[in-house]
Design a protein around this motif. Structure first.
Motif, PDB file in Angstrom:
ATOM      1  N   PRO A  41     -14.386 -19.057 -39.048  1.00  0.00           N
ATOM      2  CA  PRO A  41     -12.870 -18.031 -38.964  1.00  0.00           C
ATOM      3  C   PRO A  41     -12.661 -17.372 -37.647  1.00  0.00           C
ATOM      4  N   ALA A  42     -11.692 -17.242 -37.177  1.00  0.00           N
ATOM      5  CA  ALA A  42     -11.258 -16.463 -36.115  1.00  0.00           C
ATOM      6  C   ALA A  42     -11.750 -14.992 -36.170  1.00  0.00           C
ATOM      7  N   PRO A  43     -11.932 -14.374 -35.180  1.00  0.00           N
ATOM      8  CA  PRO A  43     -12.231 -12.932 -35.265  1.00  0.00           C
ATOM      9  C   PRO A  43     -11.199 -12.038 -36.062  1.00  0.00           C
ATOM     10  N   GLY A  44     -11.906 -11.394 -37.240  1.00  0.00           N
ATOM     11  CA  GLY A  44     -10.762 -10.515 -37.828  1.00  0.00           C
ATOM     12  C   GLY A  44      -9.948 -11.270 -39.109  1.00  0.00           C
ATOM     13  N   ARG A  45     -10.550 -12.688 -39.187  1.00  0.00           N
ATOM     14  CA  ARG A  45     -10.085 -13.457 -40.209  1.00  0.00           C
ATOM     15  C   ARG A  45     -11.320 -13.642 -41.220  1.00  0.00           C
ATOM     16  N   ALA A  46     -12.346 -13.409 -41.049  1.00  0.00           N
ATOM     17  CA  ALA A  46     -13.399 -13.665 -41.943  1.00  0.00           C
ATOM     18  C   ALA A  46     -13.179 -13.295 -43.263  1.00  0.00           C
ATOM     19  N   GLU A  86     -15.284  -4.629 -46.291  1.00  0.00           N
ATOM     20  CA  GLU A  86     -15.548  -3.738 -44.902  1.00  0.00           C
ATOM     21  C   GLU A  86     -16.733  -4.219 -44.324  1.00  0.00           C
ATOM     22  N   GLY A  87     -17.802  -4.030 -45.446  1.00  0.00           N
ATOM     23  CA  GLY A  87     -19.235  -4.396 -45.179  1.00  0.00           C
ATOM     24  C   GLY A  87     -19.640  -5.735 -44.596  1.00  0.00           C
ATOM     25  N   GLU A  88     -18.542  -6.628 -45.245  1.00  0.00           N
ATOM     26  CA  GLU A  88     -18.876  -8.246 -44.858  1.00  0.00           C
ATOM     27  C   GLU A  88     -18.245  -8.294 -43.353  1.00  0.00           C
ATOM     28  N   ALA A  89     -16.937  -7.493 -43.214  1.00  0.00           N
ATOM     29  CA  ALA A  89     -16.458  -7.508 -41.677  1.00  0.00           C
ATOM     30  C   ALA A  89     -17.509  -7.134 -40.686  1.00  0.00           C
ATOM     31  N   ASP A  90     -18.074  -5.877 -41.082  1.00  0.00           N
ATOM     32  CA  ASP A  90     -19.094  -5.212 -40.059  1.00  0.00           C
ATOM     33  C   ASP A  90     -20.094  -6.354 -39.894  1.00  0.00           C
ATOM     34  N   ALA A  91     -20.729  -6.944 -41.007  1.00  0.00           N
ATOM     35  CA  ALA A  91     -21.841  -7.801 -40.722  1.00  0.00           C
ATOM     36  C   ALA A  91     -21.348  -9.295 -40.065  1.00  0.00           C
ATOM     37  N   TYR A  92     -20.430  -9.461 -40.060  1.00  0.00           N
ATOM     38  CA  TYR A  92     -19.728 -10.709 -39.348  1.00  0.00           C
ATOM     39  C   TYR A  92     -19.643 -10.311 -37.905  1.00  0.00           C
ATOM     40  N   ARG A  93     -19.087  -8.965 -37.481  1.00  0.00           N
ATOM     41  CA  ARG A  93     -18.844  -8.793 -36.172  1.00  0.00           C
ATOM     42  C   ARG A  93     -20.499  -8.439 -35.592  1.00  0.00           C
TER      43      ARG A  93
END
Length: 78
Positions: free
Chosen positions: A73-78, A42-49
């Motif tokens: 990667p496409a959004p949500g696929r990181a 979740e932290g990695e997804a937040d950082a990507y966003r």
């Protein structure tokens, strides 16, 4: 280790299964009891966003080009 000699070649084979199992055990032990893989993801997804938020028009076009080319990667696929 298996060592098979032939007339022209020497074949040496190593079975790394035991080593890999021990390595994985040590990695999990080093992570400890407090490691939460879901929180890490979740932290990695937040950082990507956050990294790709608030892009200007040119930056957004470059980002979209890199995603469509498969570089990012496409959004949500990181």
């Amino acid at each position: 280790m298996i060592d098979r000699n032939t007339s022209d070649h020497r074949i040496v084979e190593f079975d790394l299964t035991e080593h890999e199992a021990r390595r994985r055990t040590e990695v999990v032990a080093a992570l400890g009891d407090t490691w939460d893989p879901l929180a890490v993801m979740e932290g990695e997804a937040d950082a990507y966003r956050l990294l790709y938020s608030d892009l200007d028009t040119e930056q957004q076009a470059t980002y979209d080009m890199l995603v469509s080319a498969g570089v990012l990667p496409a959004p949500g696929r990181a």
